[in-house]
Motif scaffolding. Structure first.
Motif, short mmCIF file in Angstrom:
data_model
loop_
_atom_site.label_atom_id
_atom_site.label_comp_id
_atom_site.label_asym_id
_atom_site.label_seq_id
_atom_site.Cartn_x
_atom_site.Cartn_y
_atom_site.Cartn_z
N LEU A 1 0.71 -1.24 0.06
CA LEU A 1 -0.02 -0.15 0.03
C LEU A 1 0.88 1.38 -0.13
CD1 LEU A 1 -2.87 -0.93 2.41
CD2 LEU A 1 -3.02 -0.78 0.10
N SER A 2 1.98 1.33 0.69
CA SER A 2 3.02 2.49 0.78
C SER A 2 3.36 2.67 -0.61
CB SER A 2 3.96 2.41 1.73
OG SER A 2 4.80 1.17 1.28
N LEU A 3 3.75 1.55 -1.41
CA LEU A 3 4.38 1.65 -2.75
C LEU A 3 3.20 2.37 -3.58
CD1 LEU A 3 6.29 -1.74 -3.13
CD2 LEU A 3 7.21 0.64 -3.44
N LEU A 4 2.08 2.07 -3.27
CA LEU A 4 1.01 2.93 -4.15
C LEU A 4 0.75 4.22 -3.68
CD1 LEU A 4 -1.50 -0.01 -4.38
CD2 LEU A 4 0.28 0.56 -6.00
N GLY A 5 1.42 4.99 -2.64
CA GLY A 5 1.39 6.21 -2.43
C GLY A 5 0.81 6.36 -0.99
N TYR A 6 0.26 5.48 -0.31
CA TYR A 6 -0.78 5.74 0.93
C TYR A 6 0.22 5.60 2.18
CZ TYR A 6 -4.35 4.18 -2.28
OH TYR A 6 -5.27 3.90 -3.28
N SER A 7 0.02 6.59 3.04
CA SER A 7 0.70 6.50 4.40
C SER A 7 0.12 5.59 5.19
CB SER A 7 0.51 7.92 5.03
OG SER A 7 -0.68 8.20 5.41
N VAL A 8 1.15 4.75 5.98
CA VAL A 8 0.72 3.60 6.73
C VAL A 8 1.33 3.31 7.85
CG1 VAL A 8 0.72 0.94 6.65
CG2 VAL A 8 0.62 2.04 4.61
N CYS A 9 0.68 3.13 8.98
CA CYS A 9 0.92 2.89 10.51
C CYS A 9 0.76 1.29 10.52
CB CYS A 9 0.38 3.72 11.38
SG CYS A 9 1.13 3.37 12.89
N ASP B 1 -3.51 7.16 6.29
CA ASP B 1 -4.63 6.52 5.07
C ASP B 1 -4.81 5.21 5.80
OD1 ASP B 1 -4.48 8.61 3.60
OD2 ASP B 1 -2.61 7.80 2.48
N VAL B 2 -4.16 4.42 6.00
CA VAL B 2 -4.18 2.94 6.64
C VAL B 2 -3.43 2.61 7.89
CG1 VAL B 2 -4.40 0.57 5.88
CG2 VAL B 2 -4.68 2.05 4.32
N ILE B 3 -4.02 2.12 8.84
CA ILE B 3 -3.60 1.43 10.04
C ILE B 3 -3.83 0.02 9.93
CG2 ILE B 3 -3.35 1.36 12.45
CD1 ILE B 3 -4.92 4.43 11.09
N ILE B 4 -2.58 -0.73 9.91
CA ILE B 4 -2.71 -2.24 9.67
C ILE B 4 -2.37 -2.85 11.22
CG2 ILE B 4 -1.96 -4.39 8.45
CD1 ILE B 4 -1.66 -2.45 5.82
N ILE B 5 -3.05 -3.70 11.61
CA ILE B 5 -2.72 -4.51 12.88
C ILE B 5 -2.35 -5.88 12.64
CG2 ILE B 5 -3.55 -4.83 15.23
CD1 ILE B 5 -5.62 -2.64 14.93
N ASP B 6 -1.19 -6.34 13.22
CA ASP B 6 -0.99 -7.63 13.27
C ASP B 6 -1.34 -8.32 14.64
OD1 ASP B 6 0.07 -10.15 12.78
OD2 ASP B 6 2.17 -9.50 12.78
N GLU C 1 -6.35 -5.71 -4.27
CA GLU C 1 -7.61 -6.18 -3.70
C GLU C 1 -8.11 -5.57 -2.29
OE1 GLU C 1 -9.29 -9.97 -3.29
OE2 GLU C 1 -8.04 -10.83 -4.93
N ILE C 2 -7.28 -5.47 -1.40
CA ILE C 2 -7.26 -4.49 -0.35
C ILE C 2 -7.37 -2.97 -0.41
CG2 ILE C 2 -6.10 -3.86 1.92
CD1 ILE C 2 -7.04 -6.91 1.62
N GLU C 3 -6.64 -2.58 -1.67
CA GLU C 3 -6.81 -1.08 -2.07
C GLU C 3 -8.36 -0.80 -2.72
OE1 GLU C 3 -4.67 2.27 -4.90
OE2 GLU C 3 -4.96 0.24 -5.52
N VAL C 4 -8.76 -1.78 -3.25
CA VAL C 4 -10.34 -1.58 -3.62
C VAL C 4 -11.29 -1.39 -2.55
CG1 VAL C 4 -12.16 -2.82 -4.98
CG2 VAL C 4 -10.03 -2.51 -6.00
#
Length: 398
Positions: free
Chosen positions: A136-144, A239-244, A380-383
């Motif tokens: 997602l970061s490669l597609l330009g989004y800011s991620v935590c 933009d997106v916060i991803i939790i493991d 798919e996740i971006e969609v």
């Protein structure tokens, strides 16, 4: 007269022996880290080739070269005879945002929280979590990226050694204890441009002792909200916060699910993993039903996406199990698959994902196919993220 039989020596391990084993294990890991991982702060992001950047931007390489020659985008670095261009990750992300298919988050719409979870270990949860964050970061989004697994595998993949470098106050635990009210204090820049990390460590095991005791002593305490109430500022910034998530139905896992807008569930097409998934959904549904009936807590997910992970194309039983999964989860099963290849295994053995690799010594076709598979998962996740944002933007406009 009985004759004593000579027995094999016993390999008894006492507490001191356990300590010696733990010391040796940590020392070995530290050496591997030095030799292979190149961790924080020396772990560095890969350079992005012009061909790969063009692919991320949805254009031909000749178009990208034309934009470079006209000064419309940064030229990167040329190598060899000048025909090959390489870009830093930061440059690549800027270019994707500038001339790619990047769609920024609508004004006033908060970032999405995604939990990657499964109660069974060995399903590729951490690999998927970190790869989706990087993709997602490669597609330009800011991620935590938020690591809530006490085993801290995502933290390790991001270049940290949890036991040695991550203190408890660097994790989510100050929020769990009530010493902090939001998680902004814990989000730290990583080696990967566009991804900030909230690391984990074994200290997180303490959450499943503290939270139930707190709940028992204070009936007004709502342990399931402990993360959700600490996320608003992160939602504003990222933009997106991803939790493991932890691979168990723990208090911290429940809190992470309650805080999440969407769920990603990696599922290998293996018989035992499929059987385990049915137990996962039964426990999952009964958990939220008990929360609804007993606590009047409603929960809705914007989406749940099952991703086939660790797919072994050469195993004859794989197709059969895939058909069972499709029959069982038709409305939430993703179309993209994460392959189980030597390339992916070798990268993971060096504490890397496929996105960390600049090149591959083996077959270029194998590398391209694996990269395409992970890109498809990220797409798919971006969609789903974009669709959620569109609905929320529409609701704000009413």
């Amino acid at each position: 007269m009985s004759v004593s039989r000579i027995l094999p020596a016993r390999n008894i391990v006492d507490v001191d022996g356990l300590i010696r084993i733990a010391d040796r294990a940590e020392a070995t890991l530290a050496q591997l880290r030095q030799d292979l991982i190149k961790p924080q702060p020396t772990k560095s992001a890969p350079m992005i080739s012009g061909s790969r950047l063009a692919q991320l931007c949805g254009m031909e390489r000749t178009q990208l070269n034309h934009l470079c020659s006209k000064g419309i985008i940064k030229p990167g670095q040329t190598k060899g005879n000048g025909r090959k261009r390489m870009f830093t990750l930061a440059e690549a992300r800027d270019i994707v945002q500038q001339v790619g298919k990047f769609k920024p988050r609508p004004m006033g719409v908060l970032g999405m929280v995604l939990a990657c979870g499964n109660f069974k270990g060995g399903v590729g949860k951490t690999t998927v979590t970190v790869a989706v964050a990087q993709g997602l970061s490669l597609l330009g989004y800011s991620v935590c990226l938020v690591d809530l697994d006490p085993q801290a595998s995502s933290t390790t993949l991001m270049g940290w050694v949890p036991d040695a470098e991550v203190l408890e106050d660097m994790t989510v635990m100050p929020v769990v204890y009530g010493d902090e009210t939001d998680l902004m204090y814990a989000a730290k820049p990583s080696y990967w441009d566009g991804i900030d990390l909230i690391p984990s460590s074994p200290d997180l095991f303490g959450a499943d002792y503290y939270l139930p005791n707190k709940q028992a002593g204070d009936p007004s305490f709502r342990f399931w909200e402990v993360l959700d109430v600490a996320l608003p500022k992160l939602r504003e910034k990222y933009d997106v916060i991803i939790i493991d998530t932890p691979p168990t139905l723990s208090y911290l896992a429940l809190a992470s699910f309650m805080a999440s807008d969407g769920m990603i569930i990696p599922l290998p097409p293996e018989t035992l993993d499929y059987a385990s998934s049915t137990q996962f959904f039964r426990q999952f549904s009964e958990l939220f039903k008990s929360m609804r009936d007993g606590k009047s807590v409603e929960k809705k997910f914007e989406f749940i996406k099952i991703l086939l992970s660790k797919v072994k194309s050469s195993v004859s039983m794989t197709d059969a199990v895939k058909s069972w999964i499709k029959q069982t989860y038709p409305e939430i099963l993703g179309t993209a698959e994460v392959p189980d290849t030597d390339l992916v295994k070798n990268a993971y053995a060096e504490f890397k994902t496929i996105y960390d690799l600049e090149s591959y010594d083996g077959s270029q076709r194998t590398y391209d196919r694996a990269l395409e598979a992970f890109d498809a998962v990220v797409a798919e996740i971006e969609v789903e993220v974009q669709n959620c944002w569109a609905h929320r933007e529409q609701e704000l406009a009413k």
